[in-house]
Scaffold this motif. Structure first.
Motif: not given
Length: 172
Positions: A26-49
């Motif tokens: 939509e905006h024609g941003y160059p490589v590595g630039k964007t207006g929204i980025r998805v960050l990740s949290d995990g994976p991490w274990k809650i309990d045994g399963k």
């Protein structure tokens, strides 16, 4: 004047990247630039399963909520193209009311600041490539492959077709 923002339901975000791709397009941003980025949290274990792994679409300083699109009464590009339908657009007042209805959501109001976020674009390619001008002349013949792995290659004579005559098969 009402402030606008995005309500993001991160419980169902799949990290498909459609919000990032459409923003860049939509905006024609160059490589590595964007207006929204998805960050990740995990994976991490809650309990045994059980495991926890969340994705968070967050706005960068390049987000202007697609001012041109929203000015015409349309949704921002990231909202329109979100495959999981987890991003909502509206006034902060409307969106804040929706926050009480469900956990694992957050409200973001962009702080559009393109000069600091964009910076100067410098190509990482050290060698300069220039496209060569090539003129191509048609021969009237075309090659075709019968199979994907080019085991049978044949030629057809299109000279007659190019010159306005009937092909040999049509004359018979």
């Amino acid at each position: 004047m009402a402030a606008y923002g995005l309500l993001i339901d991160y419980e169902y975000c799949t990290n498909c990247g459609s919000c990032q791709v459409t923003c860049k397009e939509e905006h024609g941003y160059p490589v590595g630039k964007t207006g929204i980025r998805v960050l990740s949290d995990g994976p991490w274990k809650i309990d045994g399963k059980r495991w926890n792994w969340n994705y968070f679409p967050v706005l960068t300083d390049l987000c202007d909520l697609c001012a041109e699109r929203t000015g015409r009464g349309r949704e921002p590009s990231c909202v329109h193209h979100c495959l999981a339908n987890v991003i909502s657009y509206g006034t902060v007042e409307e969106l804040s009311k929706k926050l009480d209805r469900k956990p694992k959501q957050f409200l973001m109001v962009p702080q559009y600041n393109p000069l600091e976020a964009k910076g100067a674009f410098v190509s990482s390619n050290k060698s300069a490539h220039r496209a060569a001008h090539i003129e191509v002349q048609g021969t009237g013949k075309a090659s075709y492959a019968v199979h994907r792995h080019d085991t049978k290659v044949g030629e057809i004579d299109e000279t007659a077709v190019l010159e306005g005559e009937q092909p040999p098969a049509a004359r018979e």
